[in-house]
Scaffold this motif. Structure first.
Motif, PDB file in Angstrom:
ATOM      1  N   PRO A 142       0.834  -1.214   0.000  1.00 51.02           N
ATOM      2  CA  PRO A 142       0.000   0.000   0.000  1.00 51.02           C
ATOM      3  C   PRO A 142       0.863   1.256   0.000  1.00 51.02           C
ATOM      4  O   PRO A 142       1.825   1.372   0.761  1.00 51.02           O
ATOM      5  N   ARG A 143       0.504   2.216  -0.845  1.00 51.06           N
ATOM      6  CA  ARG A 143       1.257   3.470  -0.919  1.00 51.06           C
ATOM      7  C   ARG A 143       1.179   4.255   0.391  1.00 51.06           C
ATOM      8  O   ARG A 143       2.058   5.060   0.689  1.00 51.06           O
ATOM      9  N   ALA A 144       0.114   4.029   1.142  1.00 57.99           N
ATOM     10  CA  ALA A 144      -0.020   4.735   2.421  1.00 57.99           C
ATOM     11  C   ALA A 144       1.096   4.348   3.378  1.00 57.99           C
ATOM     12  O   ALA A 144       1.419   5.094   4.304  1.00 57.99           O
TER      13      ALA A 144
ATOM     14  N   THR B  38      11.307 -10.869   3.122  1.00 53.90           N
ATOM     15  CA  THR B  38      10.386 -10.010   2.365  1.00 53.90           C
ATOM     16  C   THR B  38      10.963  -8.594   2.205  1.00 53.90           C
ATOM     17  O   THR B  38      10.388  -7.613   2.673  1.00 53.90           O
ATOM     18  N   PRO B  39      12.071  -8.442   1.507  1.00 52.63           N
ATOM     19  CA  PRO B  39      12.605  -7.095   1.277  1.00 52.63           C
ATOM     20  C   PRO B  39      11.708  -6.317   0.309  1.00 52.63           C
ATOM     21  O   PRO B  39      10.895  -6.901  -0.420  1.00 52.63           O
ATOM     22  N   LEU B  40      11.874  -4.985   0.305  1.00 55.58           N
ATOM     23  CA  LEU B  40      11.076  -4.114  -0.564  1.00 55.58           C
ATOM     24  C   LEU B  40      11.919  -3.611  -1.734  1.00 55.58           C
ATOM     25  O   LEU B  40      13.082  -3.250  -1.568  1.00 55.58           O
ATOM     26  N   ALA B  41      11.304  -3.588  -2.919  1.00 59.15           N
ATOM     27  CA  ALA B  41      11.891  -2.926  -4.080  1.00 59.15           C
ATOM     28  C   ALA B  41      11.094  -1.640  -4.287  1.00 59.15           C
ATOM     29  O   ALA B  41       9.895  -1.675  -4.578  1.00 59.15           O
ATOM     30  N   ILE B  42      11.764  -0.505  -4.101  1.00 63.53           N
ATOM     31  CA  ILE B  42      11.086   0.795  -4.093  1.00 63.53           C
ATOM     32  C   ILE B  42      11.475   1.594  -5.329  1.00 63.53           C
ATOM     33  O   ILE B  42      12.658   1.812  -5.598  1.00 63.53           O
ATOM     34  N   SER B  43      10.463   2.035  -6.079  1.00 58.41           N
ATOM     35  CA  SER B  43      10.711   2.858  -7.257  1.00 58.41           C
ATOM     36  C   SER B  43      10.904   4.321  -6.851  1.00 58.41           C
ATOM     37  O   SER B  43      10.254   4.819  -5.936  1.00 58.41           O
ATOM     38  N   ARG B  44      11.811   4.992  -7.572  1.00 61.03           N
ATOM     39  CA  ARG B  44      12.033   6.420  -7.350  1.00 61.03           C
ATOM     40  C   ARG B  44      11.258   7.281  -8.350  1.00 61.03           C
ATOM     41  O   ARG B  44      11.397   8.504  -8.361  1.00 61.03           O
TER      42      ARG B  44
END
Length: 214
Positions: A136-138, A191-197
Motif C-alpha cells: 500500500p502506498r499509504a 520479504t525485502p522491498l523494491a522501491i521505485s524512485r
C-alpha cells in the motif's frame, strides 16, 4: 404650299439637331421610368440586380494570433516539464527518506545483490523461489513499492539476489532495483522491498528480471 416647304428648307441645320436631341432625352427618360416601375412593383420581371461584393474589413484581422497561440503552447509545455521534473524530484527524495529508515543491514544486502547479479546470465537459478506482491502506498509515503517474497526451498542455508525491473505501459524498462537476503535458512523466508524512485504517474509495472541463489 411651296412657301411652307421653302420655309422648312430655310430653317438652319442647328435648329433641326436641337430638336432631335430633345427627342432622344424624352425617350431615355421614359425608358428609365419603366425600369424603375418594374423594380418597385416587386414582380418577376426579366430585370435582375447583382449586388456589388463589398471589400473585406481588414481592420478586424490581426496577424498576432498564431504567435500568441504558439507562445501559449510553449508555456503549457514548459509547465508540464516543470511539473514532471518536480514530481520526479519529490519521488526520489521520498524514496531516499524511506530507505534511510530501513536498517543498514538490509541496504548492505541490496548492494551485495547488485554485485552478485552482474555476472549472472539469463534469469538466474532461483526465479521459482521468488514472487512479488503489492505494498500500500499509504505505508511507503506514496511511493510505488513491491514486496519481494523470497523462500529458500533448498535443504541448506543460502543467500538470494533479486533484480526487479519497473516497466511503463509500452513495456520499456524505466528503472531497475536490487534486493537481497543473506544466509537464509532452509525453508526460511524474507520479504525485502523494491522501491521505485519514479513519480506515481504514469503507472509502472514491476517484474522479476533475475533471481540468483548463491
Amino acid at each position: 404650299m411651296s412657301d411652307r416647304v421653302s420655309e422648312a428648307k430655310r430653317k438652319p441645320p442647328r435648329t433641326r439637331v436641337a430638336h432631335a436631341l430633345a427627342g432622344l432625352v424624352v425617350l431615355a427618360t421614359g425608358a428609365a421610368g419603366l425600369v424603375s416601375c418594374s423594380s418597385d412593383d416587386g414582380g418577376d420581371g426579366d430585370t435582375s440586380v447583382t449586388p456589388r461584393p463589398s471589400a473585406p474589413d481588414t481592420a478586424s484581422f490581426s496577424g498576432t494570433l498564431p504567435s500568441a497561440l504558439s507562445s501559449l503552447g510553449e508555456s503549457v509545455k514548459a509547465s508540464v516539464r516543470a511539473a514532471a521534473s518536480a514530481a520526479a524530484s519529490s519521488a526520489s527524495a521520498r524514496a531516499s527518506e524511506f530507505e534511510a529508515s530501513v536498517s543498514a543491514e538490509v541496504l548492505r544486502a541490496n548492494r551485495a545483490a547488485e554485485t552478485e547479479l552482474k555476472d549472472v546470465e539469463g534469469r538466474g537459478n532461483a526465479t521459482a523461489d521468488v514472487s512479488l506482491s503489492g505494498k500500500p502506498r499509504a505505508e511507503t509515503s506514496g511511493l510505488l513499492a513491491v514486496v519481494v517474497n523470497i523462500r529458500n526451498s533448498t535443504d541448506e542455508t543460502a543467500s538470494y539476489a533479486v533484480q526487479v525491473d519497473f516497466r511503463d505501459s509500452d513495456g520499456n524498462v524505466v528503472e531497475t532495483r536490487f534486493v537481497g537476503a543473506e544466509d537464509l535458512a532452509s525453508g526460511g523466508r524474507a520479504t525485502p522491498l523494491a522501491i521505485s524512485r519514479k513519480p506515481p504517474e504514469p503507472p509502472l509495472t514491476a517484474e522479476i528480471a533475475k533471481a540468483q541463489r548463491y
